[in-house]
Design an enzyme around this catalytic site. Structure first.
Site, PDB file in Angstrom:
ATOM      1  N   ASN A 108      50.733 -15.659  26.198  1.00  0.00           N
ATOM      2  CA  ASN A 108      50.354 -16.910  25.538  1.00  0.00           C
ATOM      3  C   ASN A 108      51.483 -17.346  24.610  1.00  0.00           C
ATOM      4  OD1 ASN A 108      48.537 -18.993  24.494  1.00  0.00           O
ATOM      5  ND2 ASN A 108      48.338 -17.718  22.658  1.00  0.00           N
ATOM      6  N   HIS A 110      52.081 -19.294  21.136  1.00  0.00           N
ATOM      7  CA  HIS A 110      51.351 -19.767  19.947  1.00  0.00           C
ATOM      8  C   HIS A 110      52.354 -20.401  18.980  1.00  0.00           C
ATOM      9  CE1 HIS A 110      48.143 -20.082  17.059  1.00  0.00           C
ATOM     10  NE2 HIS A 110      48.993 -19.660  16.142  1.00  0.00           N
TER      11      HIS A 110
HETATM   12  C1  GAR Z   1      51.891 -25.995  22.119  1.00  0.00           C
HETATM   13  O1  GAR Z   1      52.426 -26.287  20.848  1.00  0.00           O
HETATM   14  C2  GAR Z   1      51.335 -24.581  22.145  1.00  0.00           C
HETATM   15  O2  GAR Z   1      52.078 -23.688  21.379  1.00  0.00           O
HETATM   16  C3  GAR Z   1      49.957 -24.800  21.554  1.00  0.00           C
HETATM   17  O3  GAR Z   1      49.525 -25.997  22.154  1.00  0.00           O
HETATM   18  C4  GAR Z   1      50.654 -26.848  22.394  1.00  0.00           C
HETATM   19  C5  GAR Z   1      50.596 -27.338  23.830  1.00  0.00           C
HETATM   20  O4  GAR Z   1      51.606 -28.284  24.087  1.00  0.00           O
HETATM   21  N1  GAR Z   1      49.092 -23.693  21.822  1.00  0.00           N
HETATM   22  C6  GAR Z   1      48.186 -23.232  20.953  1.00  0.00           C
HETATM   23  O5  GAR Z   1      47.968 -23.760  19.877  1.00  0.00           O
HETATM   24  C7  GAR Z   1      47.439 -21.983  21.412  1.00  0.00           C
HETATM   25  N2  GAR Z   1      46.691 -21.417  20.324  1.00  0.00           N
HETATM   26  P1  GAR Z   1      52.088 -28.622  25.564  1.00  0.00           P
HETATM   27  O6  GAR Z   1      50.829 -28.941  26.396  1.00  0.00           O
HETATM   28  O7  GAR Z   1      52.969 -29.823  25.412  1.00  0.00           O
HETATM   29  O8  GAR Z   1      52.815 -27.435  26.107  1.00  0.00           O
END
Ligand code: GAR
Length: 208
Positions: A108, A110
């Site tokens: 994952n 984060h």
């Molecule tokens: C990213 O910033 C990722 O790190 C976060 O969601 C965003 C998705 O962006 N994930 C979390 O917060 C997981 N807990 P994306 O769809 O443009 O890749």
């Protein structure tokens, strides 16, 4: 060849970084077998389509109960027979059956330096809002293996990013993506694809 399935909920910029990484050779020995989203309107599914990668939507809205959704989600993942599952902005609680079955085979990304600003309720923009609220000067991103907890699995890579005076959550989120997420997620996949990550006692050892 490492066969990966990428799971997404939104814009899919991390998925794009993986697609680009495979194309430009930053990620070697890896094939993206499929993309799974819980959200039919996720732009990430468009990115999959544009790159001729099979995309699937498994939405909780289409099933009577969470149990049935969980079963269908696991079935969809298993259907691709992946060596590694990559959660790239997948904002759904992972069914316990899936964490058990894919132990040390699911990672994952984060958007914080774990153990700061992680766990239940910390996802997406909320992470950056909390960091600005606390007034920290350094933030970043973490790639980790997924275990039964929320953001508690063995850490693979982390990268720090500086907060700047006047940052908004949106500006900070973008900087963390550009300077950390889009770099360490492809890097972690490449390391795993080349057998360079070992997990021992809840910690990882990287052979660079
Ligand atoms: C990213 O910033 C990722 O790190 C976060 O969601 C965003 C998705 O962006 N994930 C979390 O917060 C997981 N807990 P994306 O769809 O443009 O890749």
């Amino acid at each position: 060849m490492l066969k990966i399935v990428v799971m997404v909920s939104g814009g899919g910029t991390n998925l794009q970084a993986i697609i680009d990484g495979v194309k430009d050779g930053k990620i070697t020995n890896t094939e993206i077998a499929g993309v799974i989203s819980n959200n039919r309107n996720a732009y990430a599914l468009k990115r999959a389509e544009e790159n001729k990668i099979p995309g699937l939507c498994i939405s909780p809205k289409d099933y009577e109960s969470r149990e049935i959704f969980n079963e269908k989600l696991l079935e969809a993942v298993d259907g691709f027979a992946p060596d590694l599952i990559v959660l790239a902005g997948f904002l759904v609680v992972i069914p316990p059956e899936m964490t058990a079955k894919y132990k040390n085979r699911m990672i994952n990304i984060h958007p914080s330096l774990i153990p700061s600003f992680c766990g239940k309720g910390f996802y997406g923009l909320k992470v950056h809002e909390a960091a600005l609220e606390r007034g920290v000067k350094v933030v970043g991103a973490t790639v980790h293996f997924v275990d039964e907890g929320t953001d508690t699995g063995p850490i693979i890579l982390q990268k720090a990013v500086e907060v700047q005076q006047g940052d908004t959550p949106e500006v900070l989120q973008r900087r963390v993506m550009e300077q950390a997420e889009w770099i360490i997620l492809p890097r972690a996949i490449d390391l795993i694809a080349n057998g360079k990550v070992r997990v021992e006692d809840h910690r990882t050892w990287i052979e660079e």
